[in-house]
Enzyme design. Structure first.
Site, mmCIF file in Angstrom:
data_model
loop_
_atom_site.group_PDB
_atom_site.id
_atom_site.type_symbol
_atom_site.label_atom_id
_atom_site.label_comp_id
_atom_site.label_asym_id
_atom_site.label_seq_id
_atom_site.Cartn_x
_atom_site.Cartn_y
_atom_site.Cartn_z
ATOM 1 N N HIS A 126 4.839 -9.881 3.087
ATOM 2 C CA HIS A 126 3.965 -10.828 3.795
ATOM 3 C C HIS A 126 3.177 -11.764 2.878
ATOM 4 O O HIS A 126 2.474 -12.645 3.353
ATOM 5 C CB HIS A 126 3.046 -10.088 4.784
ATOM 6 C CG HIS A 126 1.922 -9.320 4.157
ATOM 7 N ND1 HIS A 126 0.680 -9.847 3.954
ATOM 8 C CD2 HIS A 126 1.859 -8.045 3.693
ATOM 9 C CE1 HIS A 126 -0.112 -8.927 3.419
ATOM 10 N NE2 HIS A 126 0.589 -7.829 3.244
ATOM 11 N N THR B 132 0.846 -1.205 0.000
ATOM 12 C CA THR B 132 0.000 0.000 0.000
ATOM 13 C C THR B 132 0.880 1.252 0.000
ATOM 14 O O THR B 132 0.646 2.196 -0.766
ATOM 15 C CB THR B 132 -0.936 -0.010 1.228
ATOM 16 O OG1 THR B 132 -1.713 -1.204 1.179
ATOM 17 C CG2 THR B 132 -1.854 1.188 1.251
ATOM 18 N N GLN C 39 1.130 -9.767 -6.104
ATOM 19 C CA GLN C 39 0.617 -11.136 -6.255
ATOM 20 C C GLN C 39 1.422 -11.944 -7.279
ATOM 21 O O GLN C 39 1.119 -13.109 -7.514
ATOM 22 C CB GLN C 39 -0.864 -11.116 -6.664
ATOM 23 C CG GLN C 39 -1.795 -10.520 -5.632
ATOM 24 C CD GLN C 39 -1.982 -11.403 -4.393
ATOM 25 O OE1 GLN C 39 -1.569 -12.560 -4.340
ATOM 26 N NE2 GLN C 39 -2.616 -10.845 -3.368
ATOM 27 N N CYS D 208 -8.723 -7.282 1.731
ATOM 28 C CA CYS D 208 -8.408 -5.876 1.950
ATOM 29 C C CYS D 208 -9.595 -4.976 1.590
ATOM 30 O O CYS D 208 -9.487 -3.768 1.640
ATOM 31 C CB CYS D 208 -7.202 -5.468 1.101
ATOM 32 S SG CYS D 208 -5.938 -6.698 0.994
ATOM 33 N N THR E 118 14.626 5.776 10.595
ATOM 34 C CA THR E 118 15.483 4.619 10.876
ATOM 35 C C THR E 118 15.033 3.408 10.068
ATOM 36 O O THR E 118 13.884 3.003 10.174
ATOM 37 C CB THR E 118 15.420 4.284 12.392
ATOM 38 O OG1 THR E 118 15.737 5.456 13.122
ATOM 39 C CG2 THR E 118 16.361 3.154 12.746
HETATM 40 N N1 PLP Z 1 -1.633 -4.865 -3.894
HETATM 41 C C1 PLP Z 1 -2.090 -6.104 -4.107
HETATM 42 C C2 PLP Z 1 -2.151 -6.631 -5.515
HETATM 43 C C3 PLP Z 1 -2.516 -6.906 -3.032
HETATM 44 O O1 PLP Z 1 -2.958 -8.136 -3.257
HETATM 45 C C4 PLP Z 1 -2.454 -6.371 -1.716
HETATM 46 C C5 PLP Z 1 -2.947 -7.143 -0.556
HETATM 47 O O2 PLP Z 1 -3.843 -7.947 -0.662
HETATM 48 C C6 PLP Z 1 -1.959 -5.072 -1.548
HETATM 49 C C7 PLP Z 1 -1.566 -4.354 -2.658
HETATM 50 C C8 PLP Z 1 -1.808 -4.453 -0.183
HETATM 51 O O3 PLP Z 1 -0.653 -4.986 0.419
HETATM 52 P P1 PLP Z 1 -0.079 -4.537 1.839
HETATM 53 O O4 PLP Z 1 -0.928 -5.253 2.827
HETATM 54 O O5 PLP Z 1 1.336 -5.022 1.891
HETATM 55 O O6 PLP Z 1 -0.173 -3.079 1.935
#
Ligand code: PLP
Length: 376
Positions: free
Chosen positions: A199, A70, A179, A321, A235
């Site tokens: 993650h 994000t 992804q 999300c 940092t």
């Molecule tokens: N972009 C994509 C394609 C995702 O699948 C995700 C999470 O599902 C994100 C962004 C957001 O990732 P993060 O949790 O590392 O901000």
């Protein structure tokens, strides 16, 4: 427990966690400090960054660490837009982006930028003709995810880049590769900017990165002290960075072998679920096997998700999300509100076992019969 939500997040790898713990303990010095402990930490950080750069085949100076995808998406889109506002205010995105991209676009729109949404065909592939038509003199950025998070649709970035650069060499291509990394092969030569997060590849939460080609300039969206990186001051999160480099190395080994295994599991599920009248398989020839999306007719996906949860089986509905009720990706590909209103995402990993899939199919059958009986 049967975890089938690997595209939402992955469990952190044992070796990765070990790396995190050891770094936290033995390298607690601030990489920005001038004394010996700081220098030791800085040197470890440089080695981790070098390893990441080698894996991605890029220069170390092209890496900016972030808190995740994000933040990298924000830095890329807002940073690029701010830097180029005098040259143009037109941005193109696909209809298969992660919600974080759309929220950033809404923000940019509120600042006076113009956002166009490029069409895709009924297999989810970007419509090249439409893309060509949309690119203008003032188009500063195109953002197209490498692999869509809901249907797993993979885009041919190399071809997309060629089209963009032919129409306007100054238009920058960003790709959210969250992804894609660790699942399919990726090349930074296909893009100018790219987003990653740890993650989703058995790394820790709270670390990601933005790849920025050295020829591209971004206006920082964060300001502070600390000399390590102009775009992300403060940092550096050394244990997370070192653990991320470990996770990336492990995730990019054996990709093809893992993909073949996952493909077999995917086909097993498709074979079992396609016999139900009320199940629609949302899979096209561009879907990668790690992500399997289905729609349920007359059953709420959330109800089904919680019924599976009773058996400790975990899947997603829409994306973890997003709280949107209609799946924007399913709408973009199938243009069908019924299909888009109740979707489940089953996401697989090399850690998934055949036994888990057999159990999933068995419990799916049980729940489906119960819930469809209730609703018919
Ligand atoms: N972009 C994509 C394609 C995702 O699948 C995700 C999470 O599902 C994100 C962004 C957001 O990732 P993060 O949790 O590392 O901000």
């Amino acid at each position: 427990m049967i975890y089938l939500d690997y595209s939402a997040t992955t469990p952190v790898g044992f070796e990765v966690l070990d790396t995190y713990n050891k770094t936290s303990k033995d390298f607690f010095g601030n990489p920005n400090s001038l004394h010996e402990l700081g220098v030791k930490s800085k040197s470890l950080m440089n080695s981790a960054t070098k390893q990441i750069a080698e894996i991605l085949n890029i220069n170390e100076t092209e890496i900016t660490y972030t808190s995740g995808a994000t933040m990298a998406n924000n830095m890329a889109l807002i940073g690029l837009a701010m830097h180029n506002y005098k040259r143009g205010k037109h941005i193109i995105v696909s209809k298969l982006e992660h919600p974080s991209i759309y929220v950033i676009c809404d923000y940019l729109e509120s600042l006076g930028y113009e956002i166009s949404y490029v069409n895709n065909d009924d297999e989810g592939l970007i419509d090249f003709e439409d893309l060509k038509k949309l690119i203008r003199e003032d188009t500063i950025l195109v953002s197209i995810c490498a692999v869509n998070s809901e249907l797993g649709i993979r885009q041919p970035l190399k071809m997309i880049r060629q089209i963009i650069k032919k129409e306007n060499p100054n238009t920058v291509l960003h790709s959210d590769m969250t992804q894609a990394v660790g699942k399919v092969s990726i090349s930074m030569h296909d893009v100018d900017l790219a987003t990653f997060t740890a993650h989703k590849i058995y790394g820790p939460k709270g670390i990601g990165l933005l790849y920025k080609n050295n020829n591209i300039e971004l206006t920082p969206i964060l300001y502070g002290s600390g000399k390590t990186n102009m775009l992300n001051p403060g940092t550096p999160a050394l244990p997370l960075i070192v653990a991320f480099s470990k996770a990336l190395r492990l995730a990019t080994t054996d990709i093809e072998k893992r993909e073949r295994f996952i493909e077999r599991l995917n086909l097993k599920i498709v074979d079992a679920l396609k016999k139900y009248n009320g199940v629609m398989i949302n899979k096209t020839k561009y879907s990668i096997p790690h992500i399997l999306n289905i729609s349920l007719r007359n059953i709420k996906a959330e109800t089904f998700l919680h019924a599976l949860e009773e058996f400790e089986i975990y899947v997603s509905s829409n994306t973890a999300c997003s709280s949107a009720t209609l799946s924007s990706s399913v709408m973009a590909v199938y243009d069908d509100k019924v299909r888009a209103s109740s979707t489940l995402r089953i996401s697989l990993s090399h850690l998934t076992t055949t036994d888990e899939i057999n159990k999933f199919i068995m419990y799916f059958n049980e729940i489906y019969r119960k819930l469809s009986g209730l609703h018919n």
